[in-house]
Design an enzyme around this catalytic site. Structure first.
Site, mmCIF file in Angstrom:
data_model
loop_
_atom_site.group_PDB
_atom_site.id
_atom_site.type_symbol
_atom_site.label_atom_id
_atom_site.label_comp_id
_atom_site.label_asym_id
_atom_site.label_seq_id
_atom_site.Cartn_x
_atom_site.Cartn_y
_atom_site.Cartn_z
ATOM 1 N N THR A 370 1.073 -1.272 -0.120
ATOM 2 C CA THR A 370 -0.061 -0.098 0.127
ATOM 3 C C THR A 370 0.879 1.129 -0.021
ATOM 4 O O THR A 370 2.248 1.212 0.186
ATOM 5 C CB THR A 370 -0.841 -0.004 1.348
ATOM 6 O OG1 THR A 370 -1.808 -1.175 1.407
ATOM 7 C CG2 THR A 370 -2.111 1.041 1.404
ATOM 8 N N THR A 388 -4.051 1.204 -2.271
ATOM 9 C CA THR A 388 -3.444 -0.051 -2.375
ATOM 10 C C THR A 388 -3.831 -0.817 -3.655
ATOM 11 O O THR A 388 -4.713 -0.475 -4.356
ATOM 12 C CB THR A 388 -3.885 -0.697 -1.188
ATOM 13 O OG1 THR A 388 -2.995 -1.849 -1.276
ATOM 14 C CG2 THR A 388 -5.197 -1.041 -1.047
ATOM 15 N N GLU A 409 -6.755 -7.511 -4.710
ATOM 16 C CA GLU A 409 -7.684 -7.227 -3.367
ATOM 17 C C GLU A 409 -8.658 -8.053 -2.920
ATOM 18 O O GLU A 409 -8.855 -8.242 -1.770
ATOM 19 C CB GLU A 409 -8.182 -5.656 -3.720
ATOM 20 C CG GLU A 409 -8.318 -4.910 -2.348
ATOM 21 C CD GLU A 409 -7.097 -4.667 -1.782
ATOM 22 O OE1 GLU A 409 -6.539 -4.976 -0.508
ATOM 23 O OE2 GLU A 409 -6.348 -3.915 -2.658
ATOM 24 N N ASP A 412 -8.069 -10.019 0.203
ATOM 25 C CA ASP A 412 -8.297 -9.644 1.478
ATOM 26 C C ASP A 412 -9.550 -9.822 2.103
ATOM 27 O O ASP A 412 -9.962 -9.646 3.347
ATOM 28 C CB ASP A 412 -8.206 -7.690 1.526
ATOM 29 C CG ASP A 412 -7.110 -7.144 1.706
ATOM 30 O OD1 ASP A 412 -6.208 -7.939 1.991
ATOM 31 O OD2 ASP A 412 -6.858 -5.868 1.789
#
Length: 583
Positions: A370, A388, A409, A412
């Site tokens: 990030t 990020t 992503e 996550d």
């Protein structure tokens, strides 16, 4: 959001614990701090031309997409915390979202076991990007300058290229093998069949055209036009699930920030889908019951209560928080002083609490690649931005013809409750994959006020460690009297409930302190440096002066520049960045 950086990627700081820190950069007409000095210069240029802090933040965001491609992005997303000159605080969520075809089991094999590479190294790992609409939303609602004006520097840097420094080249070498696997990424970042090195010029012609199209036609070029279409086509070709409707349906959320009080300071930070603000404020509430100043910086007493507080907060973080459009986040309960007192009462004053005795057996994970930047202007506007791609260079994939590095992503999310992600976080069902859902994040762009005035803008990359990096910077200034540069450069510790180990940067604890804590039942993991924090202090370089403190980081040093009201600090761990003031 990776920032556990190897030595070749940043300036090593073995002398942090022993030598005097650098002085913060002083000024009064505006301040910008970012992880890449060319992007910092772009922000300063915008402020000098009369733009406000929001204008400069938009310009820096686009510039970082060019000069910090490993984490700066238009192929990812992020958060922006704002405090405006009129006294309002607000928060923009432009985080990535799961595609409409996403399912809760998409990252598991036929037997229900997580397949890690699927959520990090494939087109299925890519969430719908939010940065373009996020930056435009900030500009339209709170900026003053045109989109074309703010994007021109980034277009120029992409078209004409820029010379790589050692910090830039280091991450190119680190990620070279992964970038080489994608023909489009290799064409841009390895034009001669090898990673670019210090002194090479990085030219991104396709990205320049993409940025120019956005500058001319706005976010519709990205979300409803040819740019989004190219990304969807690349996704389909690579086995991904992105669809045109996912881009057309994307929306930015403006949310109420998380706010709390700590020893007379007012903290404004990121709300869910970030866990950052809740976790920072919950920890501060617990620590408010202890005299950290009397304990001393990283003494056995302070580390004990800090680790025990974090251990309990991360149980809540990993199991109770998620996208507010999908779950009810118990924010009021978690931030109640009575709840902090209840948790504080469970802390043994002498012994470590085994993590296995706290909460359900479910940890969480999050990428560390990030970047964070801060901007303040002379008018009283302050902006804290963390955005990020998740891992360095995200999914290591570039959509053909766009020059856009795509995020990974989706990692996550909780691939399977109880299974750790790339950052070792073990999370629960609240963060399970669902169509249109935003994954839980630790990004914590934070602004601290005193008597209604901004005194600190702070944040960092670092995955789950963002929370502890930002928290420790605040503690270092409020409780230990450090100036903003000392607070950021000071060695760090990290605890996240699971694994049941306290991570240490070099020099974080003395040998004697470590032995005392081991006798209390703690286990430590020695690691390299992590995070690249950025901070700006307003009014003075320190939040408070602690007479008589013995902290080795507290030296009064030279008096601040006459007339200076802003003091910028770029983390010594990041070799490519800078703090710069409007002259």
């Amino acid at each position: 959001m990776r920032t556990l950086l190897p030595a070749l990627c940043f300036a090593l700081i073995p002398a942090v614990a022993a030598a005097a820190d650098r002085e913060p950069v002083a000024g009064s007409g505006g301040m910008v701090v970012s992880a890449q000095q060319l992007a910092t210069d772009v922000g300063v240029e915008v402020l000098a031309k009369g733009g406000n802090a929001i204008d400069a933040a938009v310009a820096v965001g686009y510039a970082l997409a060019v000069v910090y491609p490993q984490a700066g992005n238009i192929g990812g997303g992020g958060f922006m915390t704002l405090h405006l000159a009129d006294g309002r605080s607000t928060f923009l969520d432009f985080r990535e979202k799961a595609p409409s075809a996403a399912t809760a089991t998409m990252f598991q094999d036929k037997d229900g076991n997580p397949v890690p590479s699927r959520s990090t190294d494939s087109w299925q790992a890519v969430g719908v990007p939010g940065t373009v609409l996020g930056l435009e939303t900030a500009r339209v609602r709170y900026g003053t300058l045109s989109r074309a004006t703010l994007m021109t520097p980034a277009i120029r840097l992409a078209r004409d290229g820029f010379l790589l420094g050692q910090g830039d080249a280091g991450v190119m070498a680190l990620e070279g093998p992964k970038l080489a696997r994608d023909p489009e990424a290799a064409r841009i970042f390895q034009p001669r069949g090898r990673p670019l090195t210090k002194g090479d010029r990085l030219v991104q012609a396709d990205l320049a055209k993409t940025l120019a199209l956005i500058a001319a036609k706005g976010p519709d070029a990205f979300y409803k036009g040819s740019i989004g279409g190219a990304i969807v086509a690349a996704s389909a070709k690579g086995g991904g699930i992105l669809a045109r409707q996912d881009f057309a349906a994307y929306r930015v959320r403006e949310l109420k920030p998380i706010e709390c009080e700590y020893r007379g300071y007012h903290v404004v930070s990121a709300p869910p889908p970030s866990s950052g603000g809740v976790s920072i404020c919950e920890t501060l509430n617990i620590l408010s019951g202890y005299d950290l100043t009397a304990m001393g910086f990283h003494s056995a007493a302070e580390v004990h209560v800090l680790v025990e507080a974090l251990r309990r907060v991360f149980v809540d973080r990993n199991n109770k928080l998620g996208d507010p459009d999908f779950i009810a986040n118990p924010i009021a309960e978690l931030l109640e002083p009575a709840y902090a007192a209840k948790l504080r009462a469970t802390i043994d004053p002498e012994r470590a609490t085994p993590s296995a005795t706290l909460g359900p057996a479910a940890p969480a994970h999050e990428g560390k690649s990030t970047t964070h930047y801060d901007v303040v202007d002379a008018k009283g506007n302050a902006v804290s931005v963390t955005y990020t791609l998740n891992d360095w260079f995200g999914a290591h994939r570039v959509a053909a013809g766009t020059g856009i590095v795509m995020n990974d992503e989706m990692d996550d999310f909780t691939s399977k409750p109880g299974s750790p992600n790339m950052f070792g976080l073990v999370q629960g069902a609240a963060n399970a994959v669902a169509p249109g859902k935003t994954p839980l994040s630790s990004m914590s762009p934070t602004i601290v006020l005193k008597d209604g005035k901004v005194v600190l803008v702070i944040g960092s990359p670092g995955g789950s460690r963002i929370i502890t990096i930002t928290l420790e910077a605040i503690l270092n200034m409020v409780d230990h009297g450090m100036d903003v540069q000392e607070a950021i450069d000071a060695p760090r510790i990290h605890e996240q409930w699971l694994p049941d180990t306290v991570a240490l940067e070099p020099y974080a604890l003395s040998a004697d302190t470590r032995r005392l804590l081991e006798q209390r039942g703690y286990t430590f993991s020695d690691e390299g440096h992590w995070g690249i924090a950025e901070g700006i202090a307003l009014g003075a370089p320190r939040l408070r002066s602690l007479a008589g403190t013995m902290s080795r980081f507290l030296s009064l040093g030279a008096p601040p520049l006459a007339g200076a009201t802003m003091f910028g600090a770029h983390d010594a761990r990041g070799g490519a960045g800078s703090a710069a003031a409007v002259r």
